[in-house]
Design a protein around this motif. Structure first.
Motif, PDB file in Angstrom:
ATOM      1  N   VAL A   1       6.466   5.040  -4.630  1.00 11.72           N
ATOM      2  CA  VAL A   1       5.475   5.303  -5.672  1.00 11.72           C
ATOM      3  C   VAL A   1       4.068   5.058  -5.137  1.00 11.72           C
ATOM      4  O   VAL A   1       3.158   5.849  -5.353  1.00 11.72           O
TER       5      VAL A   1
ATOM      6  N   SER B   1       1.437   8.122  -4.621  1.00  5.17           N
ATOM      7  CA  SER B   1       0.298   8.111  -5.534  1.00  5.17           C
ATOM      8  C   SER B   1      -1.017   8.399  -4.827  1.00  5.17           C
ATOM      9  O   SER B   1      -2.017   8.685  -5.478  1.00  5.17           O
ATOM     10  N   THR B   2      -1.036   8.327  -3.492  1.00  3.17           N
ATOM     11  CA  THR B   2      -2.275   8.564  -2.748  1.00  3.17           C
ATOM     12  C   THR B   2      -2.395   9.996  -2.244  1.00  3.17           C
ATOM     13  O   THR B   2      -3.452  10.379  -1.730  1.00  3.17           O
TER      14      THR B   2
ATOM     15  N   LEU C   1       2.862  12.877 -10.235  1.00  2.00           N
ATOM     16  CA  LEU C   1       2.423  12.102  -9.078  1.00  2.00           C
ATOM     17  C   LEU C   1       1.083  12.583  -8.559  1.00  2.00           C
ATOM     18  O   LEU C   1       0.456  11.910  -7.761  1.00  2.00           O
TER      19      LEU C   1
ATOM     20  N   SER D   1      -3.293  12.591 -11.307  1.00  2.00           N
ATOM     21  CA  SER D   1      -4.257  11.500 -11.413  1.00  2.00           C
ATOM     22  C   SER D   1      -4.973  11.179 -10.131  1.00  2.00           C
ATOM     23  O   SER D   1      -5.951  10.458 -10.140  1.00  2.00           O
ATOM     24  N   ASN D   2      -4.488  11.723  -8.985  1.00  2.00           N
ATOM     25  CA  ASN D   2      -5.074  11.286  -7.721  1.00  2.00           C
ATOM     26  C   ASN D   2      -5.417  12.406  -6.757  1.00  2.00           C
ATOM     27  O   ASN D   2      -5.836  12.149  -5.645  1.00  2.00           O
TER      28      ASN D   2
ATOM     29  N   LYS E   1      -6.496   3.126  -1.711  1.00  2.00           N
ATOM     30  CA  LYS E   1      -5.566   3.304  -2.827  1.00  2.00           C
ATOM     31  C   LYS E   1      -4.253   2.577  -2.570  1.00  2.00           C
ATOM     32  O   LYS E   1      -3.665   1.984  -3.487  1.00  2.00           O
TER      33      LYS E   1
ATOM     34  N   SER F   1      -2.895  -0.375  -4.951  1.00  2.00           N
ATOM     35  CA  SER F   1      -1.585  -0.260  -5.588  1.00  2.00           C
ATOM     36  C   SER F   1      -0.692  -1.430  -5.217  1.00  2.00           C
ATOM     37  O   SER F   1       0.031  -1.971  -6.049  1.00  2.00           O
TER      38      SER F   1
END
Length: 677
Positions: free
Chosen positions: A139, A143-144, A203, A206-207, A534, A538
């Motif tokens: 995750v 996420s990055t 995923l 948002s990034n 990031k 996280s």
């Protein structure tokens, strides 16, 4: 159909260069220059250990790429390749007597899905194909990712899943089973086959680093002007924009292999980060991120990124030549802690810098193979005892030892895994994108290889800088060094007929780019640094939520968020800068939108001289005319969402504060600057 090209033989090189008569192409003899350059003799070519690695593009781009590469190579026709062929022959001569030691295991063809599984393993995402996964690590990394990077991961996961289904094995779990779809209003039923966009929506939304509207037309080469090299936006995202705008097809028609375009790295307000500016902890995250980005870039450009499997290295009783870099450094660090480049290589380069830079034909003119072999034996015996006499060695023999040291490494300096990818860079039509790929490849290299390569390239730049005296220009140096970097006796030998000359010139061109653009290539792109931030953020949040006091933590998170939002709206800020190793006092700095790192260092210098601060250790400060030189000092960002980062003098500190409000700023002495004791 994509074909993996793994090598190129010496005889093919010589035939392409016209060094071997047509009547000998099907025989076992070629003509060779004798030692010392006097006379010719015949030699056997039954066992030729010299190889070169090459990776071709996928079939959809074969035709246009062939045209573009040919046009670029044609523009190099007036640049002599004689040094290349002569160096190939010298390498063959020096290894003739060592044939029995030249073999490594052949690379076996991988079954369907194996390459994808290996890729996911190297990308740190192997849990995606396991039955029982550890959710957190995947995750955090996913996420990055940017949109193109996420698509690259999805593409390999889909290919692996199809291969598993064909083999009637237990199917790989859907990423939704691993990560869930919490926070999204969109759901996909189990009966529907989800597209990559649907599958990764939660995923990515948002990034994703969405590039602002930018003009990428400067990709079309204009050798008369300096071009901007953008490192703020992921290279694969830039390439995707260029493909939509059809800029790539235009750049293929404008190729000039004789002129090297000048590039200037675009400095955002957070400054530029060089290799070495990041802490070891943060730098360990860079290769994985660079590997994913390189794959995404190749996907966008239509290339298949293939790698060799790392072969098991044979043990040797030698201490210096033929010893793995890691082993060399471990031994050297026992004598000199923090050694990053093998001491033998440092000694060879130092000797050549002192006595060989002005020598005409240095690197190109081969020393005596007999003397070089004898010197190697003496070095093995006397180097660590300090009894070896460098002043008694001829410069051309030292250059021969340097090249032999590089060739005799058990694995190529560019690594067996990525040597094909380095060679394949020549197939990318656009110069800027070739440099982007090279930049990522260098960041992927293991630290010992990257540091050793940098030391070598810095020396080669010094050779080129003295070309008026030594008659070795950039192309001469590149053609001589290319065989030593790209040919390795332990790699398999496969190459399409008729491609030898093109591949040889392409390899020399890659070396030329590495020498000429090394400052750019040893830069860590801003988008990679942002991804590291990031990851750190996280990881920090994950560990916080392991605490049982959830309510207190939630209140703290909301307070921190409000504080950050408030900080971003502030036009100015007062912060403290520490210099604990130098002074007992701290420096209060008033930040505004124009405050840079260089301004803070000047303010520190001024206060140090005028206010009589309490100096902890005068040894750590360089005095010059009763003042401290600002160039001796560096400002570091420590903590928060970064381990440690040495700041570019042009970094705007208020912007940095908004990005990382919890970091400390510490002034330290430049470790590469000489101290006055």
């Amino acid at each position: 159909m994509s074909v993996s090209v793994q090598g190129l033989s010496c005889l093919a090189y010589l035939a392409a260069a016209g060094k071997v008569s047509p009547g000998l192409l099907h025989g076992d003899l070629v003509v060779k220059q004798m030692e010392g350059g006097h006379g010719l003799r015949l030699l056997s070519t039954r066992h030729c250990p010299c190889k070169m690695n090459q990776l071709p593009p996928k079939s959809p781009l074969v035709s246009p790429l062939s045209e573009s590469v040919t046009s670029r190579v044609d523009s190099l026709d007036n640049l002599s390749m004689d040094s290349f062929w002569l160096e190939v022959e010298n390498i063959k001569q020096s290894t003739e007597a060592e044939q029995e030691e030249c073999s490594l295991a052949d690379v076996k063809a991988q079954e369907e899905g194996e390459a994808e599984a290996e890729w996911l393993q190297d990308a740190g995402l192997s849990d995606l194909i396991k039955d029982h996964a550890s959710e957190n690590d995947n995750v955090v990394l996913l996420s990055t990712l940017t949109k193109t990077q996420a698509a690259a991961v999805q593409r390999r996961l889909d290919t692996y899943s199809r291969s598993r289904r064909r083999k009637n094995k237990h199917p790989v779990r859907d990423v939704r089973d691993i990560f869930g779809v919490v926070g999204s209003a969109e759901t996909v039923t189990e009966k529907e086959e989800s597209s990559p966009d649907q599958l990764w929506h939660n995923l990515r939304t948002s990034n994703v680093q969405k590039p602002e509207t930018q003009d990428y037309s400067c990709t079309v080469r204009n050798s008369g002007k300096e071009e901007v090299f953008n490192m703020d936006i992921a290279y694969s995202e830039q390439a995707a924009v260029l493909l939509k705008g059809s800029f790539l097809s235009e750049s293929r028609r404008i190729m000039d292999g004789n002129a090297l375009t000048k590039f200037k790295i675009y400095k955002g307000r957070l400054g530029v980060t060089r290799v070495g500016d990041l802490s070891a902890q943060d730098m360990k995250k860079i290769p994985t991120l660079a590997f994913i980005e390189l794959t995404a870039l190749c996907d966008v450009l239509g290339f298949e990124l293939k790698r060799n499997k790392a072969a098991k290295l044979k043990t040797t009783e030698k201490k210096l030549f033929g010893v793995p870099l890691n082993t060399l450094l471990e031994n050297d660090q026992k004598l000199l802690p923090n050694t990053k480049v093998p001491l033998l290589l440092q000694a060879l380069l130092s000797c050549l810098e002192k006595r060989g830079l002005e020598t005409e034909g240095i690197l190109r003119v081969s020393g005596s193979q007999t003397r070089i072999k004898s010197l190697e034996q003496k070095l093995e015996r006397d180097f660590y005892t300090g009894l070896f006499r460098w002043d008694e060695v001829h410069q051309n023999d030292v250059s021969g030892l340097l090249k032999r040291f590089i060739r005799e490494l058990p694995a190529p300096l560019l690594t067996a895994e990525y040597l094909p990818a380095f060679a394949a860079v020549q197939n990318i039509p656009d110069l800027k994108q070739r440099l982007q790929a090279l930049n990522l490849l260098i960041l992927i290299l293991p630290e010992p290889n990257r540091n050793t390569l940098k030391a070598l390239l810095e020396f080669l730049s010094k050779v080129v800088a003295r070309e008026n005296n030594n008659k070795m220009n950039l192309w001469n140096v590149s053609t001589v060094m290319a065989p030593n970097l790209f040919m390795h006796k332990g790699l398999p030998n496969k190459i399409p007929e008729g491609k030898e000359k093109q591949l040889a010139e392409g390899a020399a061109d890659v070396v030329r780019m590495m020498i000429h653009y090394q400052d750019l290539l040893w830069t860590v792109s801003s988008f990679l640094v942002a991804q590291v931030r990031k990851l750190n953020e996280s990881n920090s949040k994950r560990y916080q939520f392991c605490d049982k006091r959830i309510k207190n933590l939630l209140r703290k998170i909301h307070a921190d968020k409000d504080k950050v939002e408030k900080n971003q709206a502030e036009p100015s800020k007062v912060v403290k800068v520490h210099a604990s190793l130098l002074l007992k006092d701290t420096l209060e700095v008033h930040l505004n939108n124009a405050t840079r790192v260089a301004d803070v260092l000047r303010q520190f210098q001024k206060n140090l001289c005028q206010n009589g601060w309490n100096i902890v250790n005068t040894v750590n400060l360089l005095k010059c005319n009763n003042s401290t030189e600002c160039t001796n000092l560096l400002l570091y960002e420590v903590g928060g969402n970064i381990g440690e980062r040495c700041l570019d003098p042009d970094t705007y500190l208020l912007d940095l504060y908004h990005i990382n409000p919890h970091a400390e700023w510490i002034i330290k002495q430049n470790p590469s600057y000489p101290r006055m004791f």
